[in-house]
Write an enzyme that holds these catalytic residues in place. Structure first.
Site, PDB file in Angstrom:
ATOM      1  N   CYS A 194       2.628  -7.836   1.708  1.00 14.65           N
ATOM      2  CA  CYS A 194       2.975  -6.910   0.533  1.00 14.65           C
ATOM      3  C   CYS A 194       1.800  -6.068   0.072  1.00 14.65           C
ATOM      4  CB  CYS A 194       3.251  -7.813  -0.553  1.00 14.65           C
ATOM      5  SG  CYS A 194       2.314  -9.131  -0.993  1.00 14.65           S
ATOM      6  N   HIS A 200       2.858  -4.670  -7.164  1.00 20.26           N
ATOM      7  CA  HIS A 200       1.412  -4.793  -6.914  1.00 20.26           C
ATOM      8  C   HIS A 200       0.954  -3.463  -7.315  1.00 20.26           C
ATOM      9  CE1 HIS A 200       2.634  -8.819  -5.446  1.00 20.26           C
ATOM     10  NE2 HIS A 200       2.088  -8.731  -4.275  1.00 20.26           N
TER      11      HIS A 200
END
Lengths: 347, 347, 347, 347
Positions: D149, D238
């Protein structure tokens, strides 16, 4: 259909931006003017709402912010007010006196005798008060108020119980999200990893407004309501632990069925902001939950769950959850305007 | 005075570590053995508690983790049990049968007829049940339980009201912190920015245990208790919105005075874990708050505030806050041991 | 020893209250005067700090809040300033000109040529600048500044590396807690469940102050420092991801050893606020963590961990954590005062 | 067009549910089978995902959960794998050997020589590796991996810089949300009001995968990448602080322009999951922010902001934000499948 032109007063605050956001995609209304306090007048709406949470609530918008005076907003068909309580009263009166229908989220006029305090699925018949208001105040405009956020959620969940069984007493403990305090609202260091068991005037509003809403247009109900209101670290959504004593006996199953089947005038009129069922009854043991269920029905639905016997009140206890800025604010106010338009109180 | 040797069962969990932490600096007791489940046996206590939240609760400790069996713990004077409910029952019985006084935080034996469910300031006289328990079970050891965390906080706040005015009904809505669920407990994605209005078996425990505690040693009280329990994103401390109907009439001022002045047997005996006043009445309009007040009295004090008239119950409503791992767990259990030692139930 | 009398300017804000809290139990100093802005003058200190987070920081205190003017504070031996940057400059000058030694947490004078920017374990020798300052400014008083919170933590962790290996470049990404923004500071709706990757002027301060501190008293260092500063939803403690390129090669093990063994002038002088070791090196793979380690050494210790090879800088990377209000603010300022007292700059 | 049938392996976990959620409304694909571990086999998908966070991710779904074996999933055209790393490897091989095109989010095969590690806007030409993979492994099926990710978000933001200026070194500090750890993932008591500066293997993945992705299909790039990875209390998204040293000199303005204009093969092919511009450059001083911007482009867009000169790397530093479950997981994998379908690697 030509869309009705709406002016939004107090358009730059958190609730004002929610009005603008909801109206942006509304099938009947369109935002024609955004009014706010002096320091924002003359800015573009985008610029005036660019700080902080503002950015979360509005679509791109090039309207210029104007003064919250009848002369400044052009000629709207409808006025929505998200003005802060401390300034709302005279400004809203001024607009009503100038002939505008004013739908207000402020608390200032909620308890006024001839101002309907409307949660449309609960007491649409109170709308008739606007005729009396116009006569008495000798004006063509009027003010319609929507309830305090906690009260809007509570009364919607109580209505089918009141209809079917009659309500005698209600105890409610709320766990309210931070967006209910506006912007900047609660300081982060006051609420992060904390519960604040106090929200100024909130308990009084819940206790008072619930009876006005569940009464007739001219006479409040006499339900004994007792509230304890608490701020918790969630963003949107007020969750309420409700204990209700009914006049005739009920069971959790009956209560759930009444709630799940509940429909009212906005549903019959197919008002655009009205969910098909304004109450959703969750059958899971741990729902509704604030973050998971707050947006149910675009924020207009109240989610109810954990309906169970209440030994203390000899009634039922349950959990209710609603979106404080939508059902508990701008959404309810817009649904009020839809109702009054559908019922020809507004031409 | 030579310190009494204590064994802690279930010492590696969150509550077990709180026992160890509190005992590390205790004037009467010292940790002589730490017992836990098989996968930790043979490790140093430090190592066994090095993961996750473990690191928060213990002092450096070189003890080797042993099995939770009477043969494995040496010869302690007192046994504290922080075992999980699903395994506690037979193990605690085994220790009691082997002659040990067992002070248990588990729910397994709380409602047993001859097991005192002790919250020392509230019902110290129930301690006498241990003699009956010993006779009936034909053993030298015994089990003493402390209440569920929410109940411990609630009953301490209710006791002076019950003494002075008599209690008829109690409605309570709790906002409970995540440490009450142990470790790992609640998944972060389930509780961050959320309220979960359900904690398994919690409401039943509150309703049941409150009456055992507020009754006599042999006969439970008949207060109608109704609870709604909710998990909120706080770390330590359970806050409770209490609505209490009293038999004789009271006012918020009288209630506050009774609470503020309340002292009981642990105070008379000057037990080391007993705060001088077990209840603190806050006069600010927005206190107690979880993060600010949870450590009052080292976590043994319950903070009370916002005492006000309750129209629905014709009594008072108020906010109570206590530390779920201290007053609501290990601290209460240790105070129980102090009480039974001071009263010579333990030699 | 008779305690030195201290006046605290800006005493009612979050940092001012931290000064008062730390001084309340200080062995050398005592709070003799609390000064604040006009709206608080005349109130008791308790009353002036009763709102919001204030309640968290002070002991009961009956002092009356006075004006932040030399004539109003009595005759203190030392003045601590927690004034906001926008008003600090002239007021601090006024106090220094009136003969007081002023220890300031404000950013206003940090880069002034003759103001020592002191982080005592890092550059105690800069204290000598106060003599030049007095001469040049023709006054008996002086100003000593402590660094920005992020810089204080960073430079303490860098010092042993600079001593042993020389520093060429430093990249740092901070994750800063909300208390760094003062009170009310960050709105809860802006930071709950969010990261804000911007703190006004913070990166510039870190880049600039680090070189002044790590240089000589008269000549800044020439380390290239690049910072990225971020606000995260924690309450106290700034955590920093540091990438450091050293002039001579080092290994994580050597770096760790230098840090763990590091002691300096405050340790030699046994100053009361100085931890025995100002840096603690954590060996666990996942420490330091903000909530778990922020209070290490009463908030004066910087915790370092995860020291590992940095391929990009051909140096080391590591995590540093410190308390932004203590080492990064009031605690550092008080340690400065201890240093100057021990070294006879203050009589 | 008849939709391609997709099987989702590991369908009941957090990432698996994100696959199902995204595929439910996909114009080219439809979910034909959901496979999971033994304990869920035989349950309805609804039932298998009813616990915890599961409820957040799926539409109502009556499919029965089957075993993650080729014989059990019917005859899908495409297989998506959200299997946990520890079991993914042999199962994915089994499916590829059985002739299926497997698009995997697991880390198991990412670094395999003939497995393309695809972030479609960045290195679509690596797709050609599947032909070599088929030949070498003597099978009709193949495995395509999407990046970790953090790496997916990073490499998308770096690509236009690498194209225009060449990359020499990259330093990145991530602030990662809890959903990246799956369910139940991080215990709430470990992350509430905390930063954990460690995510197992994450830094190694970022450093390794970035070079495979930014290299040619057969030869990795030689950019020196250094990462520091941190968990923060956010739910999705994120955010990364990136410091990039480029081979030829650049300015923040040039970098911003390259990023804002960046388009690639998925845009040319008008793949349904590809945003028109995969990077959005924010001009506000404090954006992107995790909660406000995570859903940009349905989670497929990476938001970039605060592009500024980096003195330490003699390059630029900036903030990048992306949705870890969409661009950083299921969304990227689905875009990979769209690419291979559009390019006829799948019939």
């Amino acid at each position: 259909m030509v869309k009705k032109k709406a002016a939004v007063l107090g358009a730059t605050g958190m609730m004002g931006q929610k009005f603008v956001q909801l109206l942006t995609t509304h099938p009947w209304f369109e935002v024609a003017a955004v009014a706010a306090s002096d320091r924002n007048v003359g800015k573009s709406y985008d610029e005036a709402t660019s700080a902080g949470s503002g950015k979360r609530f509005h679509e791109e918008h090039r309207l210029e912010v104007v003064e919250a005076r009848p002369q400044a907003v052009g000629d709207p068909d409808i006025v929505f007010s998200a003005l802060p309580a401390e300034v709302a009263s005279p400004i809203e009166e001024e607009f009503a006196n100038a002939g505008f229908p004013v739908f207000s989220n402020a608390s200032s006029h909620r308890m006024d005798e001839y101002v309907p305090l409307l949660n449309p699925e609960v007491n649409s018949e109170h709308a008739a008060l606007v005729d009396q208001q116009k006569r008495r105040m000798k004006r063509d405009g009027f003010i319609v108020a929507n309830p305090n956020c906690t009260t809007a959620i509570l009364t919607l969940s109580l209505k089918p119980l009141d209809q079917a069984f009659g309500l005698e007493k209600v105890i409610v403990s709320s766990m309210q999200s931070i967006s209910g305090a506006g912007y900047p609202g609660v300081a982060s260091i006051d609420i992060l990893e904390n519960v604040i068991p106090f929200i100024r005037s909130e308990e009084e509003k819940v206790e008072r407004e619930t009876n006005k809403i569940l009464g007739t247009a001219t006479s409040p109900a006499t339900i004994t309501v007792s509230a304890s209101c608490h701020r918790v670290p969630t963003i949107h959504g007020h969750i309420e632990a409700v204990f209700a004593k009914t006049l005739s006996s009920t069971s959790p199953e009956e209560a759930a069925e009444r709630m799940a089947r509940f429909q009212s005038v906005p549903q019959q009129l197919k008002l655009p902001s009205a969910p098909v069922y304004p109450l959703v009854v969750r059958r899971e043991e741990d729902r509704p939950q604030t973050r998971l269920d707050v947006d149910e029905g675009g924020g207009m639905t109240v989610s109810v769950g954990r309906i169970r016997k209440d030994p203390a009140m000899k009634g039922v206890k349950y959990i209710a959850l609603g979106h404080n800025l939508v059902r508990g604010g701008a959404g309810c106010s817009i649904l009020n305007a839809e109702l009054l338009l559908a019922q020809k109180y507004i031409q």
